[in-house]
Design a protein around this motif. Structure first.
Motif, mmCIF file in Angstrom:
data_model
loop_
_atom_site.group_PDB
_atom_site.id
_atom_site.type_symbol
_atom_site.label_atom_id
_atom_site.label_comp_id
_atom_site.label_asym_id
_atom_site.label_seq_id
_atom_site.Cartn_x
_atom_site.Cartn_y
_atom_site.Cartn_z
ATOM 1 N N UNK A 3 0.838 -1.203 0.000
ATOM 2 C CA UNK A 3 0.000 0.000 0.000
ATOM 3 C C UNK A 3 0.870 1.248 0.000
ATOM 4 N N UNK A 5 0.186 5.622 0.675
ATOM 5 C CA UNK A 5 -0.831 6.607 1.038
ATOM 6 C C UNK A 5 -0.477 7.964 0.473
ATOM 7 N N UNK B 60 8.090 4.803 10.008
ATOM 8 C CA UNK B 60 6.805 5.244 10.545
ATOM 9 C C UNK B 60 6.773 5.111 12.061
ATOM 10 N N UNK B 63 8.369 7.974 13.947
ATOM 11 C CA UNK B 63 7.619 9.223 14.049
ATOM 12 C C UNK B 63 6.372 9.044 14.921
ATOM 13 N N UNK B 64 5.727 7.872 14.823
ATOM 14 C CA UNK B 64 4.461 7.649 15.510
ATOM 15 C C UNK B 64 4.598 6.384 16.338
ATOM 16 N N UNK B 80 -7.957 10.772 12.023
ATOM 17 C CA UNK B 80 -8.357 12.042 11.414
ATOM 18 C C UNK B 80 -9.576 11.783 10.551
ATOM 19 N N UNK B 103 3.317 -3.444 5.498
ATOM 20 C CA UNK B 103 2.686 -2.141 5.679
ATOM 21 C C UNK B 103 1.168 -2.220 5.740
ATOM 22 N N UNK B 104 0.580 -3.299 5.195
ATOM 23 C CA UNK B 104 -0.875 -3.386 5.167
ATOM 24 C C UNK B 104 -1.447 -4.075 6.384
ATOM 25 N N UNK B 123 -5.881 0.218 9.858
ATOM 26 C CA UNK B 123 -4.561 -0.150 9.333
ATOM 27 C C UNK B 123 -3.510 0.457 10.247
ATOM 28 N N UNK B 125 -0.390 1.194 9.854
ATOM 29 C CA UNK B 125 0.533 2.180 9.303
ATOM 30 C C UNK B 125 -0.162 3.265 8.504
ATOM 31 N N UNK B 126 -1.477 3.378 8.620
ATOM 32 C CA UNK B 126 -2.180 4.428 7.885
ATOM 33 C C UNK B 126 -1.817 5.786 8.471
ATOM 34 N N UNK B 127 -1.547 6.812 7.637
ATOM 35 C CA UNK B 127 -1.175 8.122 8.177
ATOM 36 C C UNK B 127 -2.345 8.852 8.826
ATOM 37 N N UNK B 128 -3.599 8.352 8.652
ATOM 38 C CA UNK B 128 -4.735 9.045 9.261
ATOM 39 C C UNK B 128 -4.873 8.747 10.744
ATOM 40 N N UNK B 129 -4.204 7.715 11.231
ATOM 41 C CA UNK B 129 -4.310 7.400 12.672
ATOM 42 C C UNK B 129 -3.446 8.395 13.430
ATOM 43 N N UNK B 130 -4.043 9.057 14.435
ATOM 44 C CA UNK B 130 -3.294 10.059 15.185
ATOM 45 C C UNK B 130 -2.755 9.542 16.502
#
Lengths: 242, 248
Positions: A3, A5, B60, B63-64, B80, B103-104, B123, B125-130
């Motif tokens: 994936x 993004x 990732x 950073x998070x 988000x 990553x998935x 997910x 590693x999704x960037x929308x998770x804060x």
């Protein structure tokens, strides 16, 4: 496949293609090839020189390059001719470009008409005698013959197919990997031909590509990872909507 | 007056025994946890692909912070959301499944809100998770708690405003040996069959049904050598690589 993004939070699936030992093998002029443009022969992955005849090895000896497993022809304009023997790298492509990928599809062997052509077959019950996956009628009465090209069972797969207009999201210059949007024909670790897209909607998408190609011994120093503008890089903090 | 011991001699001063200091921090470091999505699946993929994916995952994680969690933990995830009033939505639930590699990788959180069961698949590693917070650390007897869908709703309800339960780092994660009571049959899957190998349900079915379910058992599977996938050496290598990269 992996994936990837974008900065707006959308997810896209991406295929990784590795550029392994690519060299330009031969230049074929317009008169020789008989086409409209001159052609360049490019060879892929290295292979052993012992299982081919001497005549086949001539091209590789002239270019000064080990024997390649896959050779493909590219129609090139006059100003993009490259000297045979130059190596080609993944940095030849840039993120944001559109690309066509050709490869041999996964071979499925001899397959019936339902899998090969998507026919509906017949119901499983309600009196069907020995007929559940057959093609049914193959022509009309008036035709009195079966037309050429009639869809029938046969060997499926293992033919060259192209997926058009795939966007390049990211390029890794250290390991020579191209991240291409969507899926690509072929099985895992198969040999693939990548070419600039010839779709009319992608004509103006290529802004300042390395022309004629990216030379490793040149002055340009590229960072290890090249990203498209919209790709979310993992060094940034999480996405927020203002 | 001094006490006279049984020997007849006066009692001499005995110093108290020296205290034994057990450094629990050092003991805790011995527990190594490698998130299951780092272990590559068995296949003919080039190991270079897993190496490149691991580099992205480590980047990732730098950073998070993704905390260590197992199936059965109660987590609170803030994502988000452009359509929410404060552009961020928070969901609390019990982790019932961790799937996917690389990553998935995903995890499914389940909770019952106003008598409606809700499951959300996030997910990792999704960037929308804060933010991902672990509210309660507790392992269950199984790796997959999908049977909670057919269990009584009280076992899946968790308070949305639950306060995080404190847990010391070096302690072992407690295993909750809870046996869950189910709703009457039919269930979404036949959980009594040996294929699912569930230990966390209190089956109140009659003996004949349990015996009939054992008809589908495949005792030869545990001796099948082609199905063996020994990940101990791969795990060690990857754990060393990941911990060194994260320390930098």
């Amino acid at each position: 496949m992996m994936p990837i993004w974008t900065k707006s939070g959308k997810k896209h699936a991406v295929t990784l293609l590795k550029v392994q030992d690519c060299h330009v093998l031969k230049y074929i002029s317009k008169e020789e090839s008989g086409g409209r443009t001159p052609q360049l022969l490019v060879g892929g992955k290295n292979a052993s020189p012992f299982s081919k005849s001497e005549s086949a090895m001539e091209i590789f000896k002239e270019a000064g390059v080990p024997r390649k497993q896959k050779i493909s022809t590219f129609n090139v304009t006059d100003d993009a001719i490259i000297k045979p023997g130059t190596p080609l790298y993944a940095a030849h492509f840039r993120p944001g470009q559109f690309v066509d990928v050709t490869a041999k599809t996964i071979g499925k062997g001899f397959q019936g008409v339902m899998k090969r052509w998507g026919f509906k077959g017949q119901p499983a019950s309600h009196g069907q005698t020995k007929t559940h996956r057959r093609p049914g009628a193959i022509s009309t009465n008036k035709a009195a013959k079966v037309y050429r090209g009639k869809k029938m069972p046969g060997k499926m797969g293992n033919i060259y197919r192209t997926s058009f207009g795939l966007k390049v999201w990211r390029i890794n210059t250290k390991h020579d990997i191209i991240y291409v949007n969507g899926s690509v024909p072929g099985h895992k670790n198969c040999l693939v031909k990548v070419r600039d897209s010839k779709l009319p909607s992608c004509k103006d998408c290529n802004k300042n590509p390395p022309f004629p190609t990216f030379f490793a011994d040149g002055d340009e120093e590229l960072p290890e990872d090249l990203y498209d503008d919209e790709v979310f890089q993992f060094t940034d903090p999480s996405v927020t909507y203002a | 007056s001094c006490r006279i011991s049984s020997d007849g001699k006066p009692a001499t001063f005995q110093p108290p025994p020296k205290p034994v200091i057990i450094d629990k921090q050092k003991q805790g470091l011995q527990r190594r946890f490698l998130s299951p999505e780092f272990i590559p699946p068995r296949g003919r993929t080039d190991p270079l692909k897993f190496f490149i994916e691991r580099r992205d995952m480590i980047q990732r994680r730098k950073v998070f912070n993704i905390p260590e969690f197992y199936v059965g933990h109660i987590l609170a995830v803030t994502t988000a959301n452009p359509y929410a009033s404060e552009k961020a939505s928070r969901f609390v639930g019990i982790c019932i499944q961790r799937g996917g590699k690389g990553l998935g990788a995903t995890f499914v959180l389940r909770n019952v809100i106003e008598d409606q069961g809700v499951e959300i698949c996030y997910e990792l590693y999704s960037p929308r998770i804060q933010a991902i917070e672990v509210l309660k650390l507790e392992k269950r007897l199984d790796d997959n708690l999908m049977y909670l869908r057919d269990a009584l709703p009280e076992y899946s309800t968790f308070d949305v405003n639950m306060k995080p339960v404190s847990h010391l780092e070096h302690e072992e994660i407690p295993v909750n040996k809870l046996q869950v009571r189910m709703k009457p049959k039919p269930w979404s899957k036949r959980w009594e069959r040996p294929k699912y190998n569930i230990k966390g349900i209190k089956f109140e079915l009659p003996e004949e049904k349990m015996k009939e379910a054992q008809k589908w058992s495949k005792p030869w599977l545990e001796f099948d050598m082609l199905r063996e996938y020994d990940t101990s050496k791969i795990e060690e290598k990857i754990w060393r690589e990941v911990s060194e990269a994260l320390k930098k």
